[in-house]
Design an enzyme around this catalytic site. Structure first.
Site, PDB file in Angstrom:
ATOM      1  N   HIS A  82       0.995   5.201   1.250  1.00  0.00           N
ATOM      2  CA  HIS A  82       0.395   6.248   2.078  1.00  0.00           C
ATOM      3  C   HIS A  82       0.399   7.557   1.299  1.00  0.00           C
ATOM      4  O   HIS A  82       1.432   7.942   0.736  1.00  0.00           O
ATOM      5  CB  HIS A  82       1.229   6.477   3.349  1.00  0.00           C
ATOM      6  CG  HIS A  82       1.244   5.331   4.299  1.00  0.00           C
ATOM      7  ND1 HIS A  82       0.472   5.287   5.450  1.00  0.00           N
ATOM      8  CD2 HIS A  82       1.949   4.171   4.297  1.00  0.00           C
ATOM      9  CE1 HIS A  82       0.705   4.168   6.105  1.00  0.00           C
ATOM     10  NE2 HIS A  82       1.607   3.468   5.427  1.00  0.00           N
ATOM     11  N   HIS A 122       0.847  -1.195   0.000  1.00  0.00           N
ATOM     12  CA  HIS A 122       0.000   0.000   0.000  1.00  0.00           C
ATOM     13  C   HIS A 122       0.877   1.238   0.000  1.00  0.00           C
ATOM     14  O   HIS A 122       2.024   1.203   0.454  1.00  0.00           O
ATOM     15  CB  HIS A 122      -0.935   0.019   1.210  1.00  0.00           C
ATOM     16  CG  HIS A 122      -0.233  -0.109   2.522  1.00  0.00           C
ATOM     17  ND1 HIS A 122       0.218  -1.313   3.015  1.00  0.00           N
ATOM     18  CD2 HIS A 122       0.130   0.825   3.438  1.00  0.00           C
ATOM     19  CE1 HIS A 122       0.812  -1.129   4.171  1.00  0.00           C
ATOM     20  NE2 HIS A 122       0.776   0.168   4.458  1.00  0.00           N
TER      21      HIS A 122
HETATM   22  P1  5GP Z   1       2.121   0.417   7.386  1.00  0.00           P
HETATM   23  O1  5GP Z   1       2.578   0.565   8.808  1.00  0.00           O
HETATM   24  O2  5GP Z   1       2.012  -1.040   7.012  1.00  0.00           O
HETATM   25  O3  5GP Z   1       2.920   1.206   6.405  1.00  0.00           O
HETATM   26  O4  5GP Z   1       0.672   1.056   7.326  1.00  0.00           O
HETATM   27  C1  5GP Z   1      -0.483   0.359   7.693  1.00  0.00           C
HETATM   28  C2  5GP Z   1      -1.553   1.393   7.924  1.00  0.00           C
HETATM   29  O5  5GP Z   1      -2.800   0.728   7.924  1.00  0.00           O
HETATM   30  C3  5GP Z   1      -1.429   2.120   9.275  1.00  0.00           C
HETATM   31  O6  5GP Z   1      -1.254   3.510   9.046  1.00  0.00           O
HETATM   32  C4  5GP Z   1      -2.751   1.804   9.968  1.00  0.00           C
HETATM   33  O7  5GP Z   1      -3.295   2.911  10.657  1.00  0.00           O
HETATM   34  C5  5GP Z   1      -3.641   1.369   8.821  1.00  0.00           C
HETATM   35  N1  5GP Z   1      -4.654   0.402   9.210  1.00  0.00           N
HETATM   36  C6  5GP Z   1      -4.454  -0.742   9.919  1.00  0.00           C
HETATM   37  N2  5GP Z   1      -5.620  -1.404  10.064  1.00  0.00           N
HETATM   38  C7  5GP Z   1      -6.568  -0.675   9.403  1.00  0.00           C
HETATM   39  C8  5GP Z   1      -7.968  -0.851   9.196  1.00  0.00           C
HETATM   40  O8  5GP Z   1      -8.593  -1.820   9.639  1.00  0.00           O
HETATM   41  N3  5GP Z   1      -8.603   0.113   8.478  1.00  0.00           N
HETATM   42  C9  5GP Z   1      -7.955   1.193   7.966  1.00  0.00           C
HETATM   43  N4  5GP Z   1      -8.684   2.071   7.272  1.00  0.00           N
HETATM   44  N5  5GP Z   1      -6.637   1.393   8.151  1.00  0.00           N
HETATM   45  C10 5GP Z   1      -5.943   0.472   8.854  1.00  0.00           C
END
Ligand code: 5GP
Ligand code: ZN
Length: 139
Positions: A103, A101
């Site tokens: 951001h 994903h």
């Molecule tokens: P990462 O740390 O993998 O780069 O980002 C994962 C992101 O997913 C985090 O910013 C977290 O807040 C978001 N996230 C985790 N679980 C959920 C969810 O159930 N729904 C949504 N909308 N975001 C989520």
């Protein structure tokens, strides 16, 4: 291709609710539940790949295209002064959901829940040799 234990695959399947910003056959964009800043959005392919480093080119391009368009809207609509586009690859880099994903984080030039800081770290590096080694290993 889905991973039954993956939270983003569950969101894509509609098993877990989300605030959808954009959807087509290949890409889903949702508001991040944590909202590091106002409008913080996640853009992901509907097919499960671990990270940016693992995704095929065509899928990556579709995701980046949507990320760019959302960033543009955050400037125009939300009044953001800038946008950070970033993708954490693997745990060491802060990735917590192992479904690729991107951001899209609007920035408003005020105290925010997101800060990106790069400090100059090791010195005495042989930069030409390092660049050459990386170049040689590029496919
Ligand atoms: P990462 O740390 O993998 O780069 O980002 C994962 C992101 O997913 C985090 O910013 C977290 O807040 C978001 N996230 C985790 N679980 C959920 C969810 O159930 N729904 C949504 N909308 N975001 C989520
Ligand atoms: Zn997944």
């Amino acid at each position: 291709m889905k991973d039954k234990n993956c939270i983003f695959c569950k969101i894509i399947n509609g098993e877990i609710p989300s605030s959808i910003v954009y959807e087509d056959d290949d890409v889903l964009a949702i508001l991040d539940i944590s909202q590091a800043t106002y409008g913080h959005t996640l853009v992901m392919p509907k097919v499960h790949f671990t990270s940016f480093l693992d995704v095929p080119h065509d899928v990556m391009h579709k995701v980046m295209d949507v990320a760019q368009r959302i960033g543009q809207v955050e400037i125009k609509l939300l009044g953001a002064k800038g946008v950070n586009i970033l993708s954490n690859c693997y745990e060491a880099a802060g990735q917590s959901v192992m479904h690729f994903h991107v951001h899209v984080i609007p920035r408003y030039q005020e105290e925010e829940g997101f800060r990106l800081e790069m400090k100059s770290h090791p010195d005495n590096l042989n930069l030409p040799a390092l660049a050459e080694a990386i170049t040689k290993n590029l496919k």
